[in-house]
Design an enzyme around this catalytic site. Structure first.
Site, PDB file in Angstrom:
ATOM      1  N   LYS A 140       0.957  -1.361  -0.101  1.00 17.61           N
ATOM      2  CA  LYS A 140       0.089  -0.150  -0.100  1.00 17.61           C
ATOM      3  C   LYS A 140       0.804   1.296   0.101  1.00 17.61           C
ATOM      4  CE  LYS A 140      -4.036  -1.740   2.125  1.00 17.61           C
ATOM      5  NZ  LYS A 140      -5.301  -1.700   3.172  1.00 17.61           N
ATOM      6  N   ASP A 169     -10.092   2.395   1.749  1.00 17.90           N
ATOM      7  CA  ASP A 169     -10.458   2.055   3.078  1.00 17.90           C
ATOM      8  C   ASP A 169     -11.181   3.074   4.118  1.00 17.90           C
ATOM      9  OD1 ASP A 169      -9.026  -0.556   2.691  1.00 17.90           O
ATOM     10  OD2 ASP A 169      -7.111   0.519   3.230  1.00 17.90           O
TER      11      ASP A 169
END
Length: 459
Positions: free
Chosen positions: A78, A114
């Protein structure tokens, strides 16, 4: 579908394709989840996971830019993916985390969904955070996302964990992005009683180490507990909450972040009912996985008093799990070619129980079934042992008033005579301790959706 990097090198797409990069990645649910979302929006697309070692991320990104419409990224990529992107959304840049990439006009653009998954979960549960005190356990990537949203939305955020030095680093970093935010650190033993929201952003309590917990107890003022973990579905942190406190695991967040990724790729907006249906299907998939991995079982067996809803709930569970459904009363009547009331009249209760045990021997060896037992099937220990050999026995602890409502027009129960409500209460009081004693789990609720969720959480 999961690919190795070697397989990905040879991949030639036949339709619009998307992928997830991670390492390791064997237990991901993303391909199934995105497949469900594609189905909801009627898009004919492929989605698979690729196990990409950290040192090979650059090569994988180059291949993806030629073969994929977009990507999702999970640990450990990420942050590292920033080196391979042409542009990054401001929120993702502030968070230092990208989980979604869109390949558009020969550019790779990074986003973080997210945070949308978390904020959407709060909205889904009608939880307002402005002016509330929120405790976040942990200081890793997911905790950063959660703290950022809570602080940006007006909450007073307290970061706690075993290493307060790391919590302080996160606090200072977030203050740099959000200078007006109210963010601080706090030992877990000194959390203020006025805390309204508690979020677990740590892996403590995740399968297979389900007893781990970041807190010993919750502050008395807590009204909402969110855990980013979804395996188990009822985590150790959630179990700290009293019955009146709303709790939510991370599965909805997973669904929503995937849905928002598809919004970035296609502009698709998903209806609340579609997301709820997908959430229920994923909960069912998780339940099947846990039946096998945790309990070594393949069946769900429902027990409970007559009129408790075993058949109704059982049919819906079976449909969600894609299992066969067996109602043991129906099975017995079909086997004998007569109604249960007629069997009682001919051979009495003892003779009926003998037949019931014969049926238990036959059905208990089946696999991948939801089985609804007759109300008195658990009166014989032999029956209980048979059904529990391959099944998790779940008691539907339906409130008595609801049972009376369900039985009010039922004239087919051979054990209920005369004053039906008094007879029902007497039998209910006799049998309830037996159900609680023999069942692996007991769940309660009045609405079908509530009971379904309780069953999945119990597993």
């Amino acid at each position: 579908m999961i690919m190795t990097l070697e397989e990905f090198r040879k991949f030639q797409p036949k339709k619009t394709t998307f992928a997830l990069f991670g390492h390791p990645i064997a237990h991901t649910m993303s391909p199934e989840l995105h497949g469900m979302l594609f189905s909801e929006s009627k898009r004919d697309c492929d989605y698979f996971a690729v196990d990409v070692p950290p040192e090979d991320l650059g090569e994988a990104m180059e291949i993806a830019s030629r073969t994929c419409g977009g990507l999702n990224l999970t640990i450990p990529h990420k942050k590292a993916v920033f080196d391979y992107l042409d542009a990054v959304d401001e929120t993702a840049r502030n968070l230092g985390s990208v989980n979604t990439v869109h390949f558009q006009d020969d550019k790779a653009i990074g986003y973080n969904t997210d945070i949308l998954g978390f904020s959407g979960s709060l909205e889904f549960d009608d939880v307002s955070v402005s002016g509330k005190t929120a405790v976040v356990c942990g200081y890793g990537g997911v905790s950063r996302v959660i703290c950022y949203h809570l602080a940006n939305a007006g909450a007073k955020v307290l970061i706690t964990g075993r290493n307060l030095a790391k919590a302080k680093e996160l606090r200072n970093e977030l203050r740099g992005y959000l200078p007006q935010a109210d963010i601080d650190i706090m030992p877990s033993t000194q959390l203020p009683r006025a805390t309204s929201i508690v979020v677990n952003g740590t892996p403590l309590g995740m399968y297979p180490h389900e007893d781990g917990c970041p807190l010993q107890k919750l502050p008395s003022g807590v009204r909402y507990v969110f855990d980013t973990i979804y395996n188990p579905p009822n985590t150790s942190t959630m179990k700290l909450a009293p019955y009146h406190v709303k709790t939510r695991n991370g599965l909805l967040m997973l669904v929503l972040q995937a849905a928002f990724a598809q919004t970035i790729w296609f502009g698709t907006q998903f209806e609340h009912t579609s997301l709820t249906r997908i959430l229920r299907m994923l909960s069912g998939d998780m339940a099947k996985k846990r039946l096998h991995d945790v309990y070594g079982k393949s069946n769900i067996v429902l027990c409970g008093f007559m009129g408790s809803g075993k058949t109704t709930i059982g049919r819906k569970l079976a449909r969600t799990l894609r299992y066969d459904f067996i109602d043991m009363d129906d099975y017995l009547e079909a086997r004998e070619g007569k109604k249960i009331s007629d069997i009682f009249a001919e051979v009495g209760e003892s003779g009926f129980r003998d037949i019931e045990t014969q049926c238990a021997h036959e059905v208990s060896e089946k696999r991948h079934c939801v089985i609804a037992l007759g109300g008195g099937a658990i009166l014989r220990e032999e029956n209980v042992a048979l059904y529990k050999k391959h099944g998790l026995l779940i008691h539907l602890n339906t409130p008595f008033y609801r049972i009376v409502q369900n039985l009010s027009r039922d004239t087919s129960r051979p054990l209920l005579k005369g004053d039906k409500e008094n007879q029902t209460r007497l039998l209910y009081n006799q049998r309830k301790p037996l159900y609680l004693h023999c069942a692996d789990r007991s769940v309660c609720g009045t609405r079908i959706s509530e009971i379904m969720e309780a069953v999945f959480r119990a597993i």
